[in-house]
Design a protein around this motif. Structure first.
Motif, mmCIF file in Angstrom:
data_model
loop_
_atom_site.group_PDB
_atom_site.id
_atom_site.type_symbol
_atom_site.label_atom_id
_atom_site.label_comp_id
_atom_site.label_asym_id
_atom_site.label_seq_id
_atom_site.Cartn_x
_atom_site.Cartn_y
_atom_site.Cartn_z
ATOM 1 N N SER A 16 0.856 -1.188 0.000
ATOM 2 C CA SER A 16 0.000 0.000 0.000
ATOM 3 C C SER A 16 0.890 1.234 0.000
ATOM 4 O O SER A 16 1.893 1.278 0.713
ATOM 5 C CB SER A 16 -0.917 0.010 1.225
ATOM 6 N N ARG A 17 0.523 2.231 -0.835
ATOM 7 C CA ARG A 17 1.349 3.430 -0.948
ATOM 8 C C ARG A 17 0.468 4.664 -0.774
ATOM 9 O O ARG A 17 -0.620 4.769 -1.345
ATOM 10 C CB ARG A 17 2.063 3.479 -2.297
ATOM 11 N N PHE A 18 0.969 5.601 0.016
ATOM 12 C CA PHE A 18 0.256 6.840 0.297
ATOM 13 C C PHE A 18 0.990 7.998 -0.388
ATOM 14 O O PHE A 18 2.223 8.057 -0.376
ATOM 15 C CB PHE A 18 0.181 7.082 1.805
ATOM 16 N N ASN A 62 -4.155 7.215 -2.079
ATOM 17 C CA ASN A 62 -3.642 5.903 -1.680
ATOM 18 C C ASN A 62 -3.847 4.933 -2.831
ATOM 19 O O ASN A 62 -4.864 4.973 -3.533
ATOM 20 C CB ASN A 62 -4.350 5.369 -0.438
ATOM 21 N N LYS A 63 -2.867 4.075 -3.019
ATOM 22 C CA LYS A 63 -2.971 3.000 -4.007
ATOM 23 C C LYS A 63 -2.471 1.716 -3.360
ATOM 24 O O LYS A 63 -1.359 1.674 -2.830
ATOM 25 C CB LYS A 63 -2.155 3.341 -5.259
ATOM 26 N N ALA A 108 -7.552 2.244 -5.479
ATOM 27 C CA ALA A 108 -7.001 3.589 -5.367
ATOM 28 C C ALA A 108 -8.097 4.564 -4.976
ATOM 29 O O ALA A 108 -9.268 4.395 -5.339
ATOM 30 C CB ALA A 108 -6.356 4.029 -6.680
ATOM 31 N N ALA A 109 -7.714 5.593 -4.223
ATOM 32 C CA ALA A 109 -8.626 6.672 -3.853
ATOM 33 C C ALA A 109 -7.811 7.949 -3.744
ATOM 34 O O ALA A 109 -6.646 7.929 -3.338
ATOM 35 C CB ALA A 109 -9.327 6.370 -2.531
ATOM 36 N N GLY A 167 -12.038 10.819 -6.158
ATOM 37 C CA GLY A 167 -12.190 9.718 -7.107
ATOM 38 C C GLY A 167 -11.342 8.535 -6.707
ATOM 39 O O GLY A 167 -10.778 8.475 -5.612
ATOM 40 N N GLY A 168 -11.238 7.596 -7.629
ATOM 41 C CA GLY A 168 -10.433 6.411 -7.372
ATOM 42 C C GLY A 168 -10.660 5.379 -8.451
ATOM 43 O O GLY A 168 -11.232 5.657 -9.508
#
Length: 674
Positions: free
Chosen positions: A229-231, A281-282, A295-296, A320-321
């Motif tokens: 997870s990446r921010f 975040n993805k 993603a968001a 969105g995401g």
């Protein structure tokens, strides 16, 4: 008789490749992905760009096949178009999905501001032209541009860079990166990349001061080799003066002056000030043959924009995401995705004031809302070792709504939808050489300001694109060749056309053109001789026309020059650093050999030009490097961009031209520590 044998137990040796993020693809992976796309697509290595000045988008994308980009007045805001997207819009941007790390920076209606992104904080750029951007949910004429930052796994631990030069230009950039590995007893692996920059200029022209501060970071946590997870966070503060258009006589005599109108005289007027914050975040999960991506994102944006016809204030919120599943089984790769987005713009307009002040009651007080739902499926099936079939189907549904409590005539509520199929094929002539072809549908809902305010553009832009091309590499003795060539032809319905109905107007009317045709050649070439003489060239041929128009027949659509060539050739010598000779020097060229039409009736044209530059630099060692970048050495007076009109009737005296910068010199120094 058995013999005694000595048995030696050896230490275990584990060989592993370089760690790579699941959420941030490496440039090598991005280049491999391009080979699966049956149409115009390329990857820009920004390390090549950093051998000279990297300040504007034109610096980063100028040598990219298929991209028309031109600085307007030396600042970040540029005129950008791919395949004629946003052809008649000379400011801001739309028609292309622009992303940072796969997350859009576009507002929900499709518009984007270049100030909200920092190319310096990216390792490479993906440019997927036209419907080839389907994997990112884009079927617009322009496609998608994705700036990709490094993760902590692939970036030096510290980078510091300083640039300075003509017209009061200076820039400072730095980044830090690292990885915290799990202990033997377990735990997560963390990585980070944080970058910040400060840029300012006085500008070649009067009233062209610009300054900005930018912060961009991503933080990744890897639970195991299959879950990450990446921010992402970003913040931008941008302050820009707008020098305005000049007449042709002013362009040729005093191109460095500002527009002479009263609105341009006061420093606090005729400017565009932006503050933007973005979080995202993805998360990627790999489960056998399946890869799930979630993603968001959320973005907030403030605009202060006093201009000659009013004072515009806006607060924009966009969310969105996407949800995406990719299944790879044998020769088949199947992807399905849902990409929603929504946004609200709350704004006011006030009467113009020479000092850029808000006075009196608002002339407009509105809420603009945009909602988008995108679904797509794509299948890539490798029918042989050399040939892959690609099929995709995308459905878009969009709503654009305006509620104005002051000017009720601005109100509207429009819905748009379309199914967009795509079929293509790639064929590998050799492992290094490929041909491709595809047929695709285009779709684009209007941005706000195009859907009913001062316009009749209440229909979505759509069309069909056919393209064919080749890309690859070849070696012949001491020469290494590379090429990327695409021919495309698009038949459009309801193309957005924004043109002044009278010369010099500030608020152009926008209409839907019933039928138009865009075709062109997107060509990129490279050549390296004996690992010493490296040359690159990007040629863009554009042919855009009305089709059977009641007013303009089959005239050329105004806006872009028919032919643009950019090239550079660098001679390298000295001791090898990072795999190539450490010192480089050579010429640069930008050439527009043909005139560009400036009105629908094709009665006035913008002149062509040729610019010459020179670039030199050195990697002193693996840590330190420097460059010198000279531009427009002949001090050519030329128009980098111009406004357009419905009918200039052969008269060329209005203020319609944006001068390009005069002779300029830039210098930079960079340090990298691993």
């Amino acid at each position: 008789m058995a013999q005694n044998q000595n048995v030696h137990e050896l230490n275990t040796v584990v060989v592993t490749g370089k760690a790579e993020s699941l959420t941030q693809s490496s440039i090598e992976s991005a280049k491999e992905n391009v080979k699966t796309i049956p149409g115009g697509a390329s990857v820009v290595d920004l390390n090549q760009v950093r051998e000279g000045r990297q300040s504007t988008w034109s610096d980063s994308l100028g040598l990219t096949p298929g991209v028309f980009i031109q600085d307007r007045f030396g600042s970040e805001e540029a005129r950008i178009s791919i395949r004629g997207s946003a052809l008649s819009r000379t400011y801001h941007g739309f028609g292309t999905k622009v992303m940072q790390d796969g997350v859009p920076i576009n507002y929900a209606d499709g518009m984007f501001d270049m100030q909200t992104l920092d190319p310096n904080a990216s390792r490479y750029v993906e440019v997927l032209r036209g419907p080839n951007a389907t994997p990112y949910g884009a079927t617009t004429l322009g496609g998608a541009i994705n700036f990709v930052a490094p993760a902590g796994y692939t970036s030096p631990s510290f980078v510091g860079k300083a640039e300075a030069g003509s017209f009061g230009y200076n820039k400072i950039f730095s980044s830090m990166a690292g990885v915290a590995k799990p202990t033997q007893s377990g735990g997560n692996a963390w990585d980070y990349y944080v970058a910040g920059s400060q840029t300012q200029q006085d500008g070649f022209r009067q009233h062209a001061e610009m300054q900005n501060q930018k912060l961009l970071a991503n933080f990744g946590v890897k639970a195991n080799r299959d879950v990450e997870s990446r921010f992402y966070v970003a913040a931008v503060r941008s302050r820009t003066q707008l020098p305005g258009y000049l007449t042709k006589a002013q362009l040729e005599s005093t191109p460095n002056i500002r527009n002479s109108g009263a609105a341009f005289v006061h420093d606090n007027n005729q400017r565009r000030d932006v503050d933007s914050q973005r979080v995202a975040n993805k998360t990627t999960v790999r489960d056998g043959n399946n890869v799930y991506e979630f993603a968001a994102y959320a973005m907030h944006y403030n605009l202060w924009h006093p201009i000659s016809f009013g004072v515009i204030q806006q607060k924009v919120d966009t969310q969105g995401g996407h949800l995406k599943l990719t299944n790879t089984s044998g020769a088949n790769q199947f992807t399905v995705a849902y990409l929603p987005s929504t946004g609200t713009t709350k704004g006011t307009s006030h009467a113009p004031h020479a000092s850029g002040l808000v006075t009196g009651k608002p002339t407009s007080d509105y809420a603009q809302t945009s909602t988008n739902h995108t679904f797509f499926v794509e299948d890539k099936y490798r029918i042989s070792d050399k040939t892959t079939l690609v099929g995709a189907l995308q459905y878009d549904k969009a709503n654009r709504k305006v509620s104005d409590v002051v000017a009720a005539s601005n109100n509207y509520d429009h819905n748009f939808s379309q199914w967009s199929p795509r079929v293509g094929v790639t064929h590998d002539l050799t492992p290094q050489r490929q041909i491709f072809a595809s047929v695709s549908r285009n779709f684009e809902a209007p941005i706000h300001g195009l859907a009913g305010t001062t316009t009749l553009a209440t229909k979505a832009q759509s069309g069909t694109t056919f393209e064919v091309g080749t890309r690859g590499e070849a070696t012949d003795d001491n020469s290494q060749y590379g090429w990327d060539a695409t021919y495309y032809r698009t038949h459009l319905r309801n193309e957005f056309l924004s043109a002044c109905v009278v010369a010099g107007c500030q608020s152009p009317t926008t209409t839907n053109v019933p039928k138009s045709m865009h075709q062109g050649v997107e060509l990129g070439l490279s050549h390296l001789y004996a690992n010493q003489i490296g040359s690159r060239m990007a040629l863009l041929y554009s042919d855009f026309n009305f089709v059977g128009n009641a007013a303009y027949g089959n005239n050329q659509l105004p806006g872009l020059p028919p032919l643009l060539v950019r090239a550079e050739s660098l001679y390298r010598f000295g001791a090898a650093i990072n795999g190539k000779p450490s010192i480089y020097a050579g010429p640069k060229l930008e050439w527009v050999p043909r005139q560009a039409p400036m009105d629908n009736t094709n009665t006035v044209y913008r002149d062509g030009y040729a610019l010459f530059g020179f670039k030199a630099g050195q990697a002193i060692d693996k840590t330190w490097s420097w460059f010198a970048d000279a531009r427009n050495l002949t001090n050519k007076r030329y128009a980098a961009d111009s406004n357009i009109s419905a009918n200039l009737a052969g008269v060329n005296t209005a203020a319609l031209y944006y001068p390009g910068d005069g002779r300029a010199f830039y210098f930079g120094i960079e340090a990298k520590f691993d």
